[in-house]
Design an enzyme around this catalytic site. Structure first.
Site, PDB file in Angstrom:
ATOM      1  N   CYS A  33      -1.030  -3.963  -4.446  1.00 18.05           N
ATOM      2  CA  CYS A  33       0.372  -3.644  -4.743  1.00 18.05           C
ATOM      3  C   CYS A  33       0.726  -3.631  -6.228  1.00 18.05           C
ATOM      4  O   CYS A  33       1.403  -2.699  -6.673  1.00 18.05           O
ATOM      5  CB  CYS A  33       1.335  -4.517  -3.957  1.00 18.05           C
ATOM      6  SG  CYS A  33       0.633  -5.931  -3.141  1.00 18.05           S
ATOM      7  N   ARG A  48     -11.118 -11.565  -2.148  1.00 17.18           N
ATOM      8  CA  ARG A  48     -10.380 -12.811  -2.036  1.00 17.18           C
ATOM      9  C   ARG A  48     -11.357 -13.921  -1.703  1.00 17.18           C
ATOM     10  O   ARG A  48     -12.173 -13.764  -0.795  1.00 17.18           O
ATOM     11  CB  ARG A  48      -9.329 -12.719  -0.917  1.00 17.18           C
ATOM     12  CG  ARG A  48      -8.319 -11.622  -1.171  1.00 17.18           C
ATOM     13  CD  ARG A  48      -7.379 -11.463   0.011  1.00 17.18           C
ATOM     14  NE  ARG A  48      -6.463 -10.357  -0.238  1.00 17.18           N
ATOM     15  CZ  ARG A  48      -5.570  -9.916   0.646  1.00 17.18           C
ATOM     16  NH1 ARG A  48      -5.478 -10.508   1.833  1.00 17.18           N
ATOM     17  NH2 ARG A  48      -4.770  -8.913   0.354  1.00 17.18           N
ATOM     18  N   GLN A  55      -8.662  -2.206   1.989  1.00 13.26           N
ATOM     19  CA  GLN A  55      -7.452  -2.017   2.792  1.00 13.26           C
ATOM     20  C   GLN A  55      -7.050  -0.546   2.781  1.00 13.26           C
ATOM     21  O   GLN A  55      -7.151   0.112   1.757  1.00 13.26           O
ATOM     22  CB  GLN A  55      -6.296  -2.815   2.182  1.00 13.26           C
ATOM     23  CG  GLN A  55      -6.507  -4.308   2.183  1.00 13.26           C
ATOM     24  CD  GLN A  55      -5.353  -5.012   1.483  1.00 13.26           C
ATOM     25  OE1 GLN A  55      -5.051  -4.738   0.332  1.00 13.26           O
ATOM     26  NE2 GLN A  55      -4.716  -5.926   2.192  1.00 13.26           N
ATOM     27  N   ASP A  98      -4.302   0.789   2.301  1.00 11.84           N
ATOM     28  CA  ASP A  98      -3.050   0.242   1.821  1.00 11.84           C
ATOM     29  C   ASP A  98      -2.107   1.364   1.396  1.00 11.84           C
ATOM     30  O   ASP A  98      -2.558   2.407   0.925  1.00 11.84           O
ATOM     31  CB  ASP A  98      -3.368  -0.624   0.598  1.00 11.84           C
ATOM     32  CG  ASP A  98      -2.393  -1.762   0.422  1.00 11.84           C
ATOM     33  OD1 ASP A  98      -1.410  -1.821   1.188  1.00 11.84           O
ATOM     34  OD2 ASP A  98      -2.617  -2.581  -0.473  1.00 11.84           O
ATOM     35  N   HIS A 100       2.101   1.917  -0.252  1.00 13.36           N
ATOM     36  CA  HIS A 100       3.391   1.360  -0.618  1.00 13.36           C
ATOM     37  C   HIS A 100       4.399   2.481  -0.677  1.00 13.36           C
ATOM     38  O   HIS A 100       4.137   3.519  -1.273  1.00 13.36           O
ATOM     39  CB  HIS A 100       3.293   0.613  -1.943  1.00 13.36           C
ATOM     40  CG  HIS A 100       2.381  -0.566  -1.842  1.00 13.36           C
ATOM     41  ND1 HIS A 100       1.041  -0.487  -2.127  1.00 13.36           N
ATOM     42  CD2 HIS A 100       2.604  -1.823  -1.407  1.00 13.36           C
ATOM     43  CE1 HIS A 100       0.483  -1.666  -1.887  1.00 13.36           C
ATOM     44  NE2 HIS A 100       1.404  -2.494  -1.450  1.00 13.36           N
ATOM     45  N   LYS A 157       9.156  -8.073   8.565  1.00 11.85           N
ATOM     46  CA  LYS A 157       8.009  -7.199   8.831  1.00 11.85           C
ATOM     47  C   LYS A 157       7.845  -6.925  10.320  1.00 11.85           C
ATOM     48  O   LYS A 157       8.379  -7.641  11.170  1.00 11.85           O
ATOM     49  CB  LYS A 157       6.728  -7.842   8.313  1.00 11.85           C
ATOM     50  CG  LYS A 157       6.422  -9.163   9.015  1.00 11.85           C
ATOM     51  CD  LYS A 157       5.049  -9.694   8.620  1.00 11.85           C
ATOM     52  CE  LYS A 157       4.767 -11.029   9.309  1.00 11.85           C
ATOM     53  NZ  LYS A 157       3.449 -11.562   9.049  1.00 11.85           N
ATOM     54  N   HIS A 189       5.309  -2.343   2.130  1.00 11.13           N
ATOM     55  CA  HIS A 189       3.848  -2.329   2.228  1.00 11.13           C
ATOM     56  C   HIS A 189       3.534  -1.891   3.640  1.00 11.13           C
ATOM     57  O   HIS A 189       4.176  -2.334   4.575  1.00 11.13           O
ATOM     58  CB  HIS A 189       3.233  -3.724   2.119  1.00 11.13           C
ATOM     59  CG  HIS A 189       3.593  -4.485   0.911  1.00 11.13           C
ATOM     60  ND1 HIS A 189       2.737  -4.636  -0.147  1.00 11.13           N
ATOM     61  CD2 HIS A 189       4.700  -5.176   0.586  1.00 11.13           C
ATOM     62  CE1 HIS A 189       3.302  -5.397  -1.063  1.00 11.13           C
ATOM     63  NE2 HIS A 189       4.496  -5.738  -0.647  1.00 11.13           N
TER      64      HIS A 189
END
Length: 652
Positions: A343, A372, A390, A392, A394, A478, A524
């Site tokens: 992000c 991570r 991911q 991912d 946004h 979420k 997200h």
RNA sequence: GCCAAAGUAGCUCAGUGGUAGAGCAGCUGAUUCGUAAUCAGCAGGUCGCCGGUUCAAACCCGGCCUUUGGCUCCA
């Protein structure tokens, strides 16, 4: 709470039929049910008073609706399992009097009980405990509820030398504490329970593991024994069969067998190596999603894997996520962070130019690889790794674009799940704890606007959802999406998550029609979540038998003898030219052996060719699991397979 | 990280102190075969790593590494 002694008073009881009868206060529910010949009195597991489960032999205290809980009732399982856990604790105490009991609840698929003891329990101990449990069950000991004052309960468990139970009485009990007793074994417990041990029809102890007292690493470790119980032996057998099926589908095992991926000890735990065949599948699932991104108006970006600590200090990750981050220090003493999240990078791209309301929504997607640090004990195949990619994205948008954006995310998730054959999908809405709004970032208006967009999008699509109050993270509400796989296991995949935090921290804005700078909403969203984890889930969902569009090898040519090897070679290049991933089995084995090998490699199309096929340019098609389909011209097979691949159909 | 269990050939696993084994996979040869295993032969291992005990260690002891099952879903 305030039930006074109303012994003997006539109370109105409403039966499931709607009929109203009178019963004396203090009569047991079982007696009332028996007297009025309620269906299934003999088989009932427990009773239900005004919808709440309670003991069959609980005394009637107030006017209420009465019904019975039968063994096939979902609530029954929890009661059966909870009682079985008590019987297990009883058996443990009988065999090992030095053991202290801690807690023993029912869980989603069984039960456990925690014990403190100097010696660990071995697998042999489990067998002994199981035998003792069977004895206890045979004895048909009554399970009796007692209600005493808090002080009496404390004294009772002090006398029994059960410090953990005392702790629970101290922390969980009100003025009145209830405990259950069978065969001299007492356990502080809210209940309800079965009426006697004989009612336990089928159980099995499964494993022993260490578990911290109250789940905290600060505390001592207890021994936890896991088991499961069912209303019938058939159901238990079916459950054990499912466990066996899950083992058979284990992605770590199939990943090795089918040469899809590996985790290398030399490289470190939690880092996935995608082998050639796994990488083909990755490319397919990624390519499919990129098509979706394309048609849904996303821009695709690429951001660096490392960045100066500054970026993550601004985002806030450096502070609250620090222990999960890998950091590097350079020779000139600058600190870099290996990105744990995509992000901040996406926000930087958004921020790199002035945005007008006309530019919104900006839908920014990336297959972003993040690292991570996870504690070694939590790593698990591809499901829990330290490096993963991911899918991912946004979305930056204006308030009036919210609904449409959330709706499109849900639509995308639905399209994707359908393709993989996940028919059963659950939606979970997490919102903030309205009584405790201080710990959340964002204005009341933002929270309610975001929540309403999430709810409306779900409702518009007719998707039922569960609502979880207080389950939202601090920066926004979420929706989590769970899919059920081919053997009924739930997996949390997608998430659509508002973020009121990052836009503030990075101070991003757009110029609205009125010339004012305003903060955009930021969402997200991920569909697969992690490519590694999703890959693992797919392996288990399909049991390694991927549909043609995903299969690393789509067709294997099996010549019946090397008399037709030339035709085999010719066919191979024909298929490759048609874009079908193919192999030729050049070995001198008999056809049965080649077929077996291809089936074991879970190849969707087997093309058996002999002199007959060589003669007229055809193939004899065998479809994985379905067997012989007869002969057809090669061009026809190419068209058929091509169509199945093109359409991403689940069947050949 | 903590607790328990495990680590022997590419894979699955035998092997309780005395010369390291099997099946499958692989390779070579024979067989030329029609819808889930043809036959024979060959090759393959610092028994996770380091140290200790012993005349002798895959095996016993200690440490480490890795993997697996777990680590508050109402008492």
């Amino acid at each position: 709470m305030n039930e006074h002694d109303i012994q003997g008073e006539e109370l109105k009881v409403t039966l499931p039929s709607g009929e109203q009868v009178f019963a004396a206060a203090g009569d047991t529910l079982f007696d009332i049910a028996a007297r009025h010949e309620l269906a299934g009195v003999k088989t009932a597991i427990a009773a239900r008073l005004d919808g709440e489960a309670c003991d069959l032999h609980a005394p009637l205290k107030r006017a209420a609706h009465l019904s019975l809980i039968q063994p096939d009732d979902p609530e029954a399982l929890e009661i059966i399992r909870h009682s079985t856990s008590h019987v297990m604790a009883q058996a443990v105490k009988e065999l090992y009097p030095d053991a202290k009991i801690a807690q023993g609840p029912a869980t989603d698929d069984g039960f456990y009980y925690d014990f403190q003891r100097a010696e660990p329990f071995s697998d042999d101990d489990l067998v002994k405990i199981e035998q003792r449990m069977r004895k206890i069950i045979k004895k048909n000991q009554r399970i009796v509820r007692h209600e005493v004052s808090r002080e009496e309960a404390l004294a009772l468990f002090a006398e029994e030398g059960e410090p953990y139970k005392r702790y629970f009485v101290e922390t969980k009990s009100g003025e009145v504490a209830s405990y259950y007793e069978q065969g001299g074994f007492r356990d502080f417990c809210r209940g309800p329970h079965l009426s006697s041990t004989r009612r336990i029809a089928a159980f099995k102890l499964l494993s022993v593991a260490g578990a911290y007292w109250l789940g905290s690493e600060e505390n001592e470790m207890l021994w936890r024994i896991y088991g499961t119980a069912f209303a019938s032996q058939e159901q238990l057998d079916a459950h054990l069969h499912r466990l066996e099926e899950a083992r058979r589908r284990d992605h770590r095992r199939l990943g090795k067998e089918l040469d899809l991926f590996s985790l290398q000890e030399t490289a470190g735990g939690g880092l996935a190596f995608w082998h050639a065949k796994g990488a083909i599948i990755r490319q397919q699932i990624e390519g499919f999603l990129r098509e979706q991104l394309q048609t849904r108006g996303y821009v695709q970006v690429i951001t660096p894997h490392i960045a100066k600590d500054t970026l993550f200090r601004i985002s806030g990750h450096y502070d609250f996520y620090h222990e999960n981050m890998y950091t590097l220090r350079t020779a000139d003493d600058e600190e870099f962070v290996i990105k744990p999240m995509n992000c901040p990078g996406h926000v930087m791209i958004y921020k790199s130019g002035l945005k007008s309301y006309r530019d919104l929504p900006v839908r920014m997607a990336e297959f972003g690889t993040v690292y991570r640090y996870e504690r070694s004990g939590t790593l698990h195949g591809l499901f829990r790794v330290r490096g993963f990619t991911q899918d991912d994205a946004h979305i930056f948008c204006t308030p009036d674009q919210l609904l449409e954006e959330v709706d499109d995310c849900l639509d995308m998730a639905e399209t994707v799940f359908n393709t993989y054959g996940f028919r059963d999908v659950h939606y979970e809405l997490s919102v903030r704890d309205s009584k405790n709004t201080d710990k959340y970032i964002g204005s009341d208006e933002e929270w309610s606007e975001a929540e309403s967009a999430l709810v409306k999008a779900l409702e518009k699509r007719g998707l039922p959802h569960k609502r979880f109050e207080g389950e939202a993270v601090f920066y926004g509400p979420k929706i989590d999406v769970k899919v059920i796989d081919a053997i009924g296991r739930p997996w949390q995949l997608s998430t659509i998550q508002f973020d009121f935090n990052l836009p503030r921290r990075f101070d991003i804005s757009y110029v609205d029609a009125d010339g004012q700078h305003k903060a955009p909403y930021m969402v997200h969203r991920a569909i697969y979540g992690s490519m590694e984890r999703f890959f693992g889930i797919l392996i288990e969902h399909f049991a390694g038998a991927f549909p043609p569009w995903l299969a690393p090898v789509q067709a294997r040519i099996l010549p019946v003898s090397d008399k037709v090897s030339e035709y085999g070679e010719q066919l191979l290049s024909q298929l490759e030219d048609a874009g079908i991933r193919s192999e030729l089995d050049r070995r001198a084995d008999k056809i049965g052996a080649k077929i077996r090998d291809a089936e074991l490699h879970k190849i969707p199309y087997m093309l058996i060719v002999g002199p007959r096929e060589a003669e007229n340019g055809s193939v004899s098609l065998r479809v994985r699991h379905d067997g012989d389909q007869g002969s057809l011209p090669t061009s026809e097979f190419i068209a058929r397979a091509g169509k199945a691949i093109e359409e991403r159909s689940l069947k050949g």
